[in-house]
Scaffold this motif. Structure first.
Motif, PDB file in Angstrom:
ATOM      1  N   LEU A 153       0.861  -1.191   0.000  1.00  0.00           N
ATOM      2  CA  LEU A 153       0.000   0.000   0.000  1.00  0.00           C
ATOM      3  C   LEU A 153       0.895   1.238   0.000  1.00  0.00           C
TER       4      LEU A 153
ATOM      5  N   GLY B 100      -0.485   6.467  -0.178  1.00  0.00           N
ATOM      6  CA  GLY B 100      -0.690   7.556   0.790  1.00  0.00           C
ATOM      7  C   GLY B 100       0.136   8.782   0.453  1.00  0.00           C
TER       8      GLY B 100
ATOM      9  N   GLY C 219       1.771  10.604   2.808  1.00  0.00           N
ATOM     10  CA  GLY C 219       2.928  10.734   3.710  1.00  0.00           C
ATOM     11  C   GLY C 219       3.157  12.164   4.168  1.00  0.00           C
TER      12      GLY C 219
ATOM     13  N   MET D  29       0.262  -0.576  -4.907  1.00  0.00           N
ATOM     14  CA  MET D  29      -0.786   0.436  -5.102  1.00  0.00           C
ATOM     15  C   MET D  29      -0.177   1.831  -4.968  1.00  0.00           C
TER      16      MET D  29
ATOM     17  N   GLN E 149      -4.853   3.799  -7.193  1.00  0.00           N
ATOM     18  CA  GLN E 149      -6.079   3.806  -6.397  1.00  0.00           C
ATOM     19  C   GLN E 149      -6.975   4.989  -6.782  1.00  0.00           C
TER      20      GLN E 149
ATOM     21  N   ASN F  11      -8.139   7.981  -1.828  1.00  0.00           N
ATOM     22  CA  ASN F  11      -9.357   7.753  -1.019  1.00  0.00           C
ATOM     23  C   ASN F  11      -9.164   6.779   0.144  1.00  0.00           C
TER      24      ASN F  11
ATOM     25  N   ASN G 264      -6.748   3.680   2.350  1.00  0.00           N
ATOM     26  CA  ASN G 264      -6.154   2.397   1.949  1.00  0.00           C
ATOM     27  C   ASN G 264      -7.160   1.245   1.902  1.00  0.00           C
TER      28      ASN G 264
ATOM     29  N   ALA H  75       1.733  -2.059   4.827  1.00  0.00           N
ATOM     30  CA  ALA H  75       1.978  -0.620   4.673  1.00  0.00           C
ATOM     31  C   ALA H  75       3.402  -0.365   4.215  1.00  0.00           C
ATOM     32  N   VAL H  76       3.573   0.745   3.497  1.00  0.00           N
ATOM     33  CA  VAL H  76       4.897   1.077   2.982  1.00  0.00           C
ATOM     34  C   VAL H  76       5.857   1.453   4.107  1.00  0.00           C
ATOM     35  N   ASP H  77       5.315   1.935   5.239  1.00  0.00           N
ATOM     36  CA  ASP H  77       6.216   2.627   6.150  1.00  0.00           C
ATOM     37  C   ASP H  77       6.848   1.792   7.265  1.00  0.00           C
TER      38      ASP H  77
ATOM     39  N   LEU I 200      -0.982  -3.059  10.509  1.00  0.00           N
ATOM     40  CA  LEU I 200      -1.262  -2.962   9.064  1.00  0.00           C
ATOM     41  C   LEU I 200      -0.501  -4.018   8.256  1.00  0.00           C
TER      42      LEU I 200
ATOM     43  N   LYS J 108      -7.567  16.937   7.651  1.00  0.00           N
ATOM     44  CA  LYS J 108      -6.233  16.930   7.026  1.00  0.00           C
ATOM     45  C   LYS J 108      -5.828  18.335   6.602  1.00  0.00           C
TER      46      LYS J 108
ATOM     47  N   LYS K 111       6.421   7.415  10.378  1.00  0.00           N
ATOM     48  CA  LYS K 111       5.347   8.381  10.099  1.00  0.00           C
ATOM     49  C   LYS K 111       5.915   9.797  10.084  1.00  0.00           C
TER      50      LYS K 111
HETATM   51  P1  UTP Z   1      -1.146   6.471   6.664  1.00  0.00           P
HETATM   52  O1  UTP Z   1      -2.382   6.295   7.439  1.00  0.00           O
HETATM   53  O2  UTP Z   1       0.117   6.636   7.424  1.00  0.00           O
HETATM   54  O3  UTP Z   1      -1.369   7.700   5.667  1.00  0.00           O
HETATM   55  O4  UTP Z   1      -1.024   5.240   5.676  1.00  0.00           O
HETATM   56  P2  UTP Z   1      -0.358   8.475   4.711  1.00  0.00           P
HETATM   57  O5  UTP Z   1      -1.187   9.248   3.737  1.00  0.00           O
HETATM   58  O6  UTP Z   1       0.671   7.564   4.088  1.00  0.00           O
HETATM   59  O7  UTP Z   1       0.454   9.424   5.683  1.00  0.00           O
HETATM   60  P3  UTP Z   1       0.058  10.837   6.355  1.00  0.00           P
HETATM   61  O8  UTP Z   1      -1.092  10.550   7.270  1.00  0.00           O
HETATM   62  O9  UTP Z   1      -0.290  11.766   5.238  1.00  0.00           O
HETATM   63  O10 UTP Z   1       1.329  11.213   7.072  1.00  0.00           O
HETATM   64  C1  UTP Z   1      -0.850   3.901   6.080  1.00  0.00           C
HETATM   65  C2  UTP Z   1      -0.544   3.099   4.833  1.00  0.00           C
HETATM   66  O11 UTP Z   1      -1.653   3.150   3.925  1.00  0.00           O
HETATM   67  C3  UTP Z   1      -1.215   3.652   2.663  1.00  0.00           C
HETATM   68  C4  UTP Z   1       0.057   4.433   2.957  1.00  0.00           C
HETATM   69  O12 UTP Z   1       0.842   4.557   1.795  1.00  0.00           O
HETATM   70  C5  UTP Z   1       0.671   3.570   4.046  1.00  0.00           C
HETATM   71  O13 UTP Z   1       1.290   2.442   3.495  1.00  0.00           O
HETATM   72  N1  UTP Z   1      -2.276   4.500   2.093  1.00  0.00           N
HETATM   73  C6  UTP Z   1      -2.856   5.468   2.841  1.00  0.00           C
HETATM   74  C7  UTP Z   1      -2.636   4.289   0.793  1.00  0.00           C
HETATM   75  O14 UTP Z   1      -2.093   3.399   0.098  1.00  0.00           O
HETATM   76  N2  UTP Z   1      -3.627   5.073   0.268  1.00  0.00           N
HETATM   77  C8  UTP Z   1      -4.241   6.046   0.978  1.00  0.00           C
HETATM   78  O15 UTP Z   1      -5.138   6.726   0.422  1.00  0.00           O
HETATM   79  C9  UTP Z   1      -3.848   6.246   2.297  1.00  0.00           C
END
Ligand code: UTP
Length: 407
Positions: A95, A98, A100, A146, A177, A202, A204, A232-234, A310, A334, A385
């Motif tokens: 995923l 996001g 980030g 994604m 997505q 929109n 994850n 999750a990527v992070d 995640l 946001k 994060k």
């Molecule tokens: P986060 O909830 O940390 O959101 O995503 P984010 O957008 O990456 O970071 P902030 O909140 O703006 O700092 C958790 C995981 O879900 C993925 C992110 O890439 C991460 O792996 N994700 C989040 C998506 O793939 N799509 C989205 O629309 C939101």
């Protein structure tokens, strides 16, 4: 949709302001903008200020396999997991759509370099972890990544420039997505520029629907994939397509599984896996009553203690059954860049409105059952994060080094 229809629709919803400057747009821009308006999910707007998404059921402790049992049954779980991987039945979903925003980095989050004496990108850490399993199983695992409209090209280019960090690119597929519009605190649509609504990924939770929309069902079928491990990527310590996790889920006859870490203090901020009205459910720390967060089991440990990280495993058959179900839409505050009434670009430093998001944790609630599979957070949980502090580049570097990774 014609210009007149758009004006009528927008004015009936108190959103006529977004048409300003419409006549100055090129024909192509007009077409794209009208399509954006046609695709707005107006029902989302009704959720602003309502707490219906938060009405929760009755909670109980979910089925779980803890570290000691995993250790005792290691060989059995591993053999079952590796067998599924070798047969090509397991795929992984990264995923990475996001924004980030908390990290404040211009490129996709996975392009962040956590190395200190040499380059070591977040994407590279994840691929290295996946390659450990590839070596063990002697089989590549299909990896679906994604992205979003905002970071797709940068992500693909980064992988290509780095030769997929040694992964076999025949096993990597990207998909984009869906996006959702954003509004200010009064529910008014924001514009990114004249003739373009401010939109963002929109959430994850729409990953499987987006995969199908991208035509990837045929790839899943052709490869015989039966399980998808979403992550999750992070989290740079993430173990992906972990044979033990897969084996335990399959042998227990579950349709889904969640990797969890143990919560030890009532005040720790983590989403907890529970049973909710008899079905798997995840309750966020801010939704939990004091009574629930402090409840103890007979042995004195916390009763609700399985924190999600995640990393989930889903049966493809089950995903196909639920993919058309309506999902809960979450209204999230946001920071949303926009142009003001005078056409000036504004990049807020504090939240200034709402986005509408679907969350993967709500898919867990649609599953008939789910296994909580415990992992040790010191070995498997180093989320990035922020730059500094909790869940940051600093804390992840420390944990990477503790796990013997040279930075
Ligand atoms: P986060 O909830 O940390 O959101 O995503 P984010 O957008 O990456 O970071 P902030 O909140 O703006 O700092 C958790 C995981 O879900 C993925 C992110 O890439 C991460 O792996 N994700 C989040 C998506 O793939 N799509 C989205 O629309 C939101």
């Amino acid at each position: 949709m014609t210009k007149e229809q758009a004006i009528e629709l927008l004015e009936s919803r108190g959103q006529g302001h977004v048409m300003r400057g419409f006549d100055n747009l090129s024909e192509a821009q007009k077409e794209t903008f009208l399509a954006q308006i046609e695709n707005i999910n107006w029902s989302d707007f009704e959720l602003i200020g309502s707490d219906s998404a938060n009405a929760r059921g009755e909670f109980a402790v979910p089925p779980a396999i803890e570290l000691s049992e995993i250790e005792a049954r290691k060989d059995e779980f591993e053999a079952a997991g590796l067998e599924a991987i070798k047969k090509g039945e397991v795929g992984a979903i990264l995923l990475a759509g996001g924004m980030g925003t908390r990290l404040g980095f211009d490129l996709p989050k996975g392009c962040y370099n956590v190395g200190q004496t040499h380059d070591l990108y977040i994407f590279e850490c994840l691929i290295n972890n996946l390659l450990d399993v590839v070596k063990k199983a002697d089989a590549f695992i299909p990896l679906y990544i994604m992205t979003s409209e905002k970071n797709d090209k940068a992500t693909r280019d980064f992988f290509a420039e780095h030769d997929y960090f040694g992964y076999n690119s025949d096993f990597v597929k990207f998909f984009i997505q869906d996006m959702a519009c954003a509004v200010d605190y009064d529910g008014k649509l924001l514009l990114e520029e004249e003739g373009r609504l401010a939109t963002s990924p929109n959430g994850n939770g729409g990953w499987y629907a987006s995969m199908l929309k991208a035509g990837l069902k045929s790839d899943i079928q052709a490869r015989g994939v039966k399980w998808l491990n979403v992550f999750a990527v992070d989290n740079v310590l993430q173990r992906i397509a972990d044979p033990l996790f897969i084996g335990a889920t399959i042998l227990g006859n579950y349709v889904s599984g969640s990797k969890v870490v143990r919560k030890v203090e009532p005040a720790e901020k983590m989403g907890l896996l529970c049973l909710e009205d008899g079905k798997p459910g995840i309750v966020e720390y801010y939704e939990m009553s004091k009574e629930m967060s402090e409840a103890r089991a007979a042995d004195g440990s916390l009763l609700y203690k399985y924190g999600v990280i995640l990393n989930y495993l889903f049966s493809v058959e089950k995903l196909d059954e639920i993919v058309d179900n309506n999902m809960v839409v979450h209204v999230v505050e946001k920071k949303i860049p926009f142009i003001d009434a005078d056409g000036n670009k504004v990049s807020p430093t504090e939240p200034n409105g709402y986005k509408f998001e679907l969350l993967v944790l709500d898919m867990i609630h649609m599953m008939d059952n789910n296994l909580a599979f415990e992992v040790d957070r010191n070995y498997e949980f180093a989320p990035i994060k922020n730059l500094h502090g909790v869940d940051s580049v600093d804390s992840a570097r420390e944990l990477l080094e503790k796990n013997g990774i040279v930075l």
